[in-house]
Design an enzyme around this catalytic site. Structure first.
Site, PDB file in Angstrom:
ATOM      1  N   CYS A  48       0.829  -1.207   0.000  1.00  0.00           N
ATOM      2  CA  CYS A  48       0.000   0.000   0.000  1.00  0.00           C
ATOM      3  C   CYS A  48       0.861   1.254   0.000  1.00  0.00           C
ATOM      4  O   CYS A  48       1.813   1.376   0.782  1.00  0.00           O
ATOM      5  CB  CYS A  48      -0.918  -0.007   1.224  1.00  0.00           C
ATOM      6  SG  CYS A  48      -2.037   1.409   1.305  1.00  0.00           S
ATOM      7  N   CYS A  54      -0.197   5.606   7.318  1.00  0.00           N
ATOM      8  CA  CYS A  54      -1.518   5.200   7.775  1.00  0.00           C
ATOM      9  C   CYS A  54      -1.408   4.272   8.988  1.00  0.00           C
ATOM     10  O   CYS A  54      -0.678   3.276   8.954  1.00  0.00           O
ATOM     11  CB  CYS A  54      -2.267   4.503   6.638  1.00  0.00           C
ATOM     12  SG  CYS A  54      -3.905   3.919   7.109  1.00  0.00           S
ATOM     13  N   PHE A 261     -19.444 -13.401  28.265  1.00  0.00           N
ATOM     14  CA  PHE A 261     -19.186 -12.305  27.331  1.00  0.00           C
ATOM     15  C   PHE A 261     -19.592 -12.783  25.933  1.00  0.00           C
ATOM     16  O   PHE A 261     -18.817 -12.723  24.976  1.00  0.00           O
ATOM     17  CB  PHE A 261     -17.718 -11.870  27.359  1.00  0.00           C
ATOM     18  CG  PHE A 261     -17.218 -11.483  28.731  1.00  0.00           C
ATOM     19  CD1 PHE A 261     -17.444 -10.207  29.231  1.00  0.00           C
ATOM     20  CD2 PHE A 261     -16.534 -12.392  29.522  1.00  0.00           C
ATOM     21  CE1 PHE A 261     -16.979  -9.849  30.494  1.00  0.00           C
ATOM     22  CE2 PHE A 261     -16.070 -12.046  30.790  1.00  0.00           C
ATOM     23  CZ  PHE A 261     -16.298 -10.775  31.280  1.00  0.00           C
ATOM     24  N   GLU A 279     -24.084 -11.754  28.787  1.00  0.00           N
ATOM     25  CA  GLU A 279     -23.505 -10.600  28.089  1.00  0.00           C
ATOM     26  C   GLU A 279     -24.012  -9.318  28.735  1.00  0.00           C
ATOM     27  O   GLU A 279     -25.185  -9.218  29.089  1.00  0.00           O
ATOM     28  CB  GLU A 279     -23.891 -10.631  26.603  1.00  0.00           C
ATOM     29  CG  GLU A 279     -23.610  -9.377  25.817  1.00  0.00           C
ATOM     30  CD  GLU A 279     -22.143  -8.985  25.834  1.00  0.00           C
ATOM     31  OE1 GLU A 279     -21.852  -7.796  26.063  1.00  0.00           O
ATOM     32  OE2 GLU A 279     -21.276  -9.872  25.622  1.00  0.00           O
ATOM     33  N   ASP A 325     -14.801 -15.070  26.491  1.00  0.00           N
ATOM     34  CA  ASP A 325     -14.285 -14.175  25.452  1.00  0.00           C
ATOM     35  C   ASP A 325     -14.437 -12.734  25.918  1.00  0.00           C
ATOM     36  O   ASP A 325     -15.284 -11.980  25.423  1.00  0.00           O
ATOM     37  CB  ASP A 325     -15.032 -14.403  24.134  1.00  0.00           C
ATOM     38  CG  ASP A 325     -14.488 -13.542  23.004  1.00  0.00           C
ATOM     39  OD1 ASP A 325     -13.374 -13.005  23.133  1.00  0.00           O
ATOM     40  OD2 ASP A 325     -15.188 -13.386  21.987  1.00  0.00           O
ATOM     41  N   CYS A 351      -8.317 -11.064  22.961  1.00  0.00           N
ATOM     42  CA  CYS A 351      -7.738 -10.123  22.004  1.00  0.00           C
ATOM     43  C   CYS A 351      -6.593  -9.346  22.634  1.00  0.00           C
ATOM     44  O   CYS A 351      -6.145  -8.338  22.090  1.00  0.00           O
ATOM     45  CB  CYS A 351      -8.810  -9.161  21.480  1.00  0.00           C
ATOM     46  SG  CYS A 351      -9.616  -8.190  22.774  1.00  0.00           S
TER      47      CYS A 351
END
Length: 398
Positions: A48, A54, A261, A279, A325, A351
């Site tokens: 790119c 970016c 979650f 949740e 999660d 994550c």
């Protein structure tokens, strides 16, 4: 004197064996005394033209082998910091141009509307003319969106949330809420011309839908789930499939599972047997509950803030398996309760390798074994890393 780059650190810098750091260096590159980098066998030409300005990508200079190594090393380093280790499987990488969800920034500047990612370590927006991570169907909307915002008199800064739903592109514009008949006609015309599934705006008081000819859904586990504007989804369908496969392998074939979650039901709707889904986001859990009930799925969905009210040991012990999660902060209180539970198996999706390793330490200290970890790099060429891991009980508590 020269040094060889041996690894890429968590923030994306190349590191030599004697601790020198260099931006945009790949393993095998040569770092001269003056800081000059001589590309090695794993240094590719970034595809790119916006790289490295970016902030959407930090690692386009790495080939797939070294990028996969970075994803795995991030997890290994986080575990090592907690005094832990585990078998790490080969990293699963989502392909370029596969992102189905992204948040871009928009700003009126110099008589134009800019749309793109922010520059690295800056609020300045890179007005993207190409993108090698977004799904082409989403990228195709960028130029028309610039023209639409210009026509609507956009004079500030806001965010453009793009999601690829079952019916097509779902757009949520935050920080701006155009009013009047002319604005309504412009939005409707834009949506009709570009086959937009939904167009919503949010000026701080909640999402207001301006265009949705049919209810927008996202299919999870074979079930069409109503998709709230701006709702969380795994970044790519490819990455989602890899995480779901790892979770199903981790829990086996349980009769009852707790999905904590649970979000919209990415895992709950893919699991066998009966599932309890908890949740804290009300719109997400209502979507999951309605979709599961409509399809006769054995999913009991509860609106529950697991930070304020985590499941207790007694509640956890009722299940044959747990799926966890949590957001990036991890699930310290829930992990502490889970560490004391007598559940046979736990699938932990994360994550954030650091918060995962912290929670893993708490579990291992109370008799759990970290069986394996599956690294997943679905945020292509970024330093953002995900994983799925399996924990099994070694020494059940009394």
């Amino acid at each position: 004197m020269t040094d060889i780059i041996i690894r890429v650190a968590a923030r994306g810098d190349g590191v030599t064996d004697n601790g020198r750091h260099a931006s945009f260096a790949a393993p095998g590159d040569t770092l001269a005394v003056d800081g000059t980098i001589v590309p090695g066998p794993h240094h590719q030409t970034p595809p790119c033209d916006h790289f490295p300005r970016c902030g959407g990508c930090q690692l386009q200079h790495l080939d797939d082998e070294s990028y996969a190594g970075f994803v795995t090393d991030r997890i290994a380093s986080a575990l090592d910091a907690q005094g832990l280790s585990a078998p790490l499987r080969p990293a699963h990488l989502s392909p370029p141009r596969s992102r189905r969800r992204a948040t871009l920034h928009a700003e009126a500047k110099g008589g134009r509307v800019l749309i793109g990612f922010s520059e690295e370590k800056s609020h300045a927006i890179v007005d993207i003319a190409e993108c090698h991570i977004l799904d082409p169907q989403l990228f195709a909307l960028i130029a028309p969106l610039r023209a639409l915002l210009q026509r609507l008199g956009f004079k500030r800064r806001g965010d453009v949330h793009l999601t690829l739903a079952d019916q097509g592109a779902d757009i949520l514009l935050t920080g701006f809420s155009p009013d009047g008949l002319e604005a309504a006609e412009a939005i409707i015309g834009f949506c009709q011309r570009h086959d937009v599934a939904r167009f919503s705006v949010d000026d701080g008081l909640g999402a207001e839908t301006r265009w949705e000819p049919e209810p927008v859904t996202i299919t999870l586990g074979g079930v069409a789930v109503p998709l709230p504007p701006g709702a969380f989804l795994q970044a790519t369908t490819d990455g989602e499939a890899a995480l779901v496969a790892a979770v199903r392998e981790a829990v086996g074939n349980p009769r009852t599972t707790a999905d904590l979650f649970a979000g919209l039901g990415t895992f709950a709707l893919a699991l066998p047997g009966k599932v309890y889904a908890a949740e804290g986001a009300r719109d997400a859990i209502l979507s999951l509950k309605g979709a599961a009930n409509a399809q006769g799925r054995a999913v009991f969905a509860e609106h529950r803030d697991l930070y304020r009210r985590p499941l207790t040991k007694a509640e956890l012990d009722r299940f044959d398996a747990i799926v966890l999660d949590p957001p990036r902060a991890g699930a310290r209180d829930q992990a502490d309760a889970l560490a004391e539970a007598n559940v046979p198996a736990v699938a932990y999706v994360s994550c954030n390798p650091s918060s995962f390793a912290r929670d893993a330490r708490a579990m291992v200290d109370r008799g759990w074994r970290l069986d394996w970890v599956q690294p997943v790099g679905q945020f292509r060429w970024s330093t953002h890393v995900e994983l799925a891991a399996r924990f099994v009980r070694q020494d059940p508590a009394g």
